[in-house]
Enzyme design. Structure first.
Site, PDB file in Angstrom:
ATOM      1  N   THR A   7       5.342  35.096  35.270  1.00  0.00           N
ATOM      2  CA  THR A   7       4.564  35.115  36.516  1.00  0.00           C
ATOM      3  C   THR A   7       3.201  35.734  36.255  1.00  0.00           C
ATOM      4  O   THR A   7       3.027  36.504  35.317  1.00  0.00           O
ATOM      5  CB  THR A   7       5.274  35.921  37.618  1.00  0.00           C
ATOM      6  OG1 THR A   7       4.527  35.818  38.829  1.00  0.00           O
ATOM      7  CG2 THR A   7       5.403  37.392  37.265  1.00  0.00           C
ATOM      8  N   PRO A  10       1.010  39.962  40.365  1.00  0.00           N
ATOM      9  CA  PRO A  10       1.288  41.387  40.136  1.00  0.00           C
ATOM     10  C   PRO A  10       2.236  41.989  41.175  1.00  0.00           C
ATOM     11  O   PRO A  10       2.987  42.924  40.871  1.00  0.00           O
ATOM     12  CB  PRO A  10      -0.095  42.044  40.210  1.00  0.00           C
ATOM     13  CG  PRO A  10      -1.018  41.050  40.790  1.00  0.00           C
ATOM     14  CD  PRO A  10      -0.396  39.694  40.644  1.00  0.00           C
ATOM     15  N   LYS A  12       4.838  40.543  42.448  1.00  0.00           N
ATOM     16  CA  LYS A  12       6.204  40.216  42.035  1.00  0.00           C
ATOM     17  C   LYS A  12       6.640  41.128  40.902  1.00  0.00           C
ATOM     18  O   LYS A  12       7.763  41.604  40.889  1.00  0.00           O
ATOM     19  CB  LYS A  12       6.263  38.769  41.532  1.00  0.00           C
ATOM     20  CG  LYS A  12       6.337  37.753  42.623  1.00  0.00           C
ATOM     21  CD  LYS A  12       6.643  36.432  41.991  1.00  0.00           C
ATOM     22  CE  LYS A  12       6.565  35.309  42.972  1.00  0.00           C
ATOM     23  NZ  LYS A  12       6.719  34.019  42.328  1.00  0.00           N
ATOM     24  N   ASP A  66      11.011  31.182  41.201  1.00  0.00           N
ATOM     25  CA  ASP A  66      10.161  30.389  42.093  1.00  0.00           C
ATOM     26  C   ASP A  66      10.664  30.653  43.487  1.00  0.00           C
ATOM     27  O   ASP A  66      11.876  30.651  43.728  1.00  0.00           O
ATOM     28  CB  ASP A  66      10.217  28.899  41.756  1.00  0.00           C
ATOM     29  CG  ASP A  66       9.069  28.164  42.436  1.00  0.00           C
ATOM     30  OD1 ASP A  66       7.906  28.511  42.166  1.00  0.00           O
ATOM     31  OD2 ASP A  66       9.320  27.262  43.263  1.00  0.00           O
ATOM     32  N   SER A  67       9.752  30.937  44.385  1.00  0.00           N
ATOM     33  CA  SER A  67      10.197  31.371  45.698  1.00  0.00           C
ATOM     34  C   SER A  67       9.289  30.811  46.779  1.00  0.00           C
ATOM     35  O   SER A  67       8.191  30.325  46.492  1.00  0.00           O
ATOM     36  CB  SER A  67      10.196  32.899  45.762  1.00  0.00           C
ATOM     37  OG  SER A  67       8.933  33.397  45.389  1.00  0.00           O
ATOM     38  N   PHE A 145       3.284  41.110  50.715  1.00  0.00           N
ATOM     39  CA  PHE A 145       2.285  40.073  50.444  1.00  0.00           C
ATOM     40  C   PHE A 145       2.707  38.780  51.134  1.00  0.00           C
ATOM     41  O   PHE A 145       3.746  38.705  51.786  1.00  0.00           O
ATOM     42  CB  PHE A 145       2.124  39.862  48.926  1.00  0.00           C
ATOM     43  CG  PHE A 145       3.317  39.231  48.261  1.00  0.00           C
ATOM     44  CD1 PHE A 145       4.413  39.996  47.906  1.00  0.00           C
ATOM     45  CD2 PHE A 145       3.352  37.867  47.984  1.00  0.00           C
ATOM     46  CE1 PHE A 145       5.520  39.420  47.290  1.00  0.00           C
ATOM     47  CE2 PHE A 145       4.450  37.284  47.365  1.00  0.00           C
ATOM     48  CZ  PHE A 145       5.539  38.071  47.024  1.00  0.00           C
ATOM     49  N   HIS A 173      14.966  38.186  49.148  1.00  0.00           N
ATOM     50  CA  HIS A 173      15.492  37.053  48.379  1.00  0.00           C
ATOM     51  C   HIS A 173      15.366  37.327  46.879  1.00  0.00           C
ATOM     52  O   HIS A 173      16.268  37.042  46.113  1.00  0.00           O
ATOM     53  CB  HIS A 173      14.716  35.800  48.772  1.00  0.00           C
ATOM     54  CG  HIS A 173      13.224  35.980  48.818  1.00  0.00           C
ATOM     55  ND1 HIS A 173      12.618  37.019  49.489  1.00  0.00           N
ATOM     56  CD2 HIS A 173      12.202  35.298  48.233  1.00  0.00           C
ATOM     57  CE1 HIS A 173      11.308  36.944  49.341  1.00  0.00           C
ATOM     58  NE2 HIS A 173      11.034  35.907  48.578  1.00  0.00           N
ATOM     59  N   ARG A 174      14.225  37.928  46.472  1.00  0.00           N
ATOM     60  CA  ARG A 174      13.996  38.178  45.051  1.00  0.00           C
ATOM     61  C   ARG A 174      14.978  39.222  44.519  1.00  0.00           C
ATOM     62  O   ARG A 174      15.530  39.081  43.439  1.00  0.00           O
ATOM     63  CB  ARG A 174      12.551  38.648  44.837  1.00  0.00           C
ATOM     64  CG  ARG A 174      12.024  38.337  43.472  1.00  0.00           C
ATOM     65  CD  ARG A 174      10.520  38.391  43.354  1.00  0.00           C
ATOM     66  NE  ARG A 174       9.830  38.813  44.544  1.00  0.00           N
ATOM     67  CZ  ARG A 174       9.342  37.976  45.455  1.00  0.00           C
ATOM     68  NH1 ARG A 174       9.419  36.681  45.291  1.00  0.00           N
ATOM     69  NH2 ARG A 174       8.756  38.436  46.548  1.00  0.00           N
TER      70      ARG A 174
END
Ligand code: IMP
Length: 190
Positions: A7, A10, A12, A66-67, A145, A173-174
């Site tokens: 990625t 930043p 994430k 991927d989100s 974000f 979710h992450r």
């Protein structure tokens, strides 16, 4: 063990490092300018493309996510187009609010797909994490974000952007996807 994190976002990286609960795994960023083409038609395909691109550079453990935000009344949009729905984060929020203007069904969810590639190039593990909620009428809060200021998670009366970071990291979710990846690494790799 070192894992390349595919990625250039930043936020994430920060979130993922905060969710990590082991010192046995160190995430390393790909080289500057790393920008794989997200040509897939699903979150899972895009996370595979990103992980493979990182693996091609390193031939080492590579993890990609991927989100995006999926809104029921918009047929799942912006979905995989979440990052490209308009030019700026502010304009993306405005577009979503405009498209939902007058619509009662505000149900939505964030999805995150993660793919972990092993040093031999095979897919070691792939999984998904989901955070359910709804889209409120106007943006609130300054944390996080992306679409965080308009997303209210199920069971809360605040947007994600109004929650402290550690609270977001508990329900996002992450984090749900990452917990599964970490569990795989701890039980199958380390
Ligand atoms: P990706 O970087 O291709 O996974 O695109 C993700 C896009 O989805 C981001 O640019 C955001 O617009 C949105 N998104 C993903 N995760 C979040 C989140 O945790 N909060 C808010 N927006 C998010």
């Amino acid at each position: 063990m070192k894992i390349i994190l595919s990625t250039s976002n930043p936020h994430k990286v920060k979130e993922i490092n905060e969710i990590m609960d082991t010192n046995d795994v160190e995430f390393i960023l790909p080289p500057d300018g790393f920008d794989p083409d997200e040509t897939g038609t699903t979150f899972a395909e895009n996370s595979l493309i990103k992980a493979k691109t990182a693996w091609e550079l390193s031939h080492d453990w590579s993890l990609a996510d991927d989100s995006g935000l999926c809104i029921d009344a918009l047929g799942g949009q912006p979905g995989i187009y979440s990052a490209r729905y308009a030019e700026t984060p502010q304009k993306r929020i405005e577009r979503v609010l405009k498209e939902l203007d007058g619509i009662k069904n505000r149900k939505a969810h964030f999805t995150c797909c993660m793919t972990l590639i092993a040093p031999d190039g095979s897919i070691a593990f792939a999984c998904e994490g989901i955070c359910k909620g709804s889209i409120i009428e106007e943006a609130k809060g300054t944390n996080g974000f992306g679409y965080d200021p308009i997303f209210m998670p199920e069971g809360y009366n605040k947007t994600i952007a109004e929650l402290p970071e550690d609270e977001k990291n508990r329900i996002s979710h992450r984090s749900k996807a990452l917990v599964k990846v970490i569990d795989y690494i701890k039980t199958q790799v380390l």
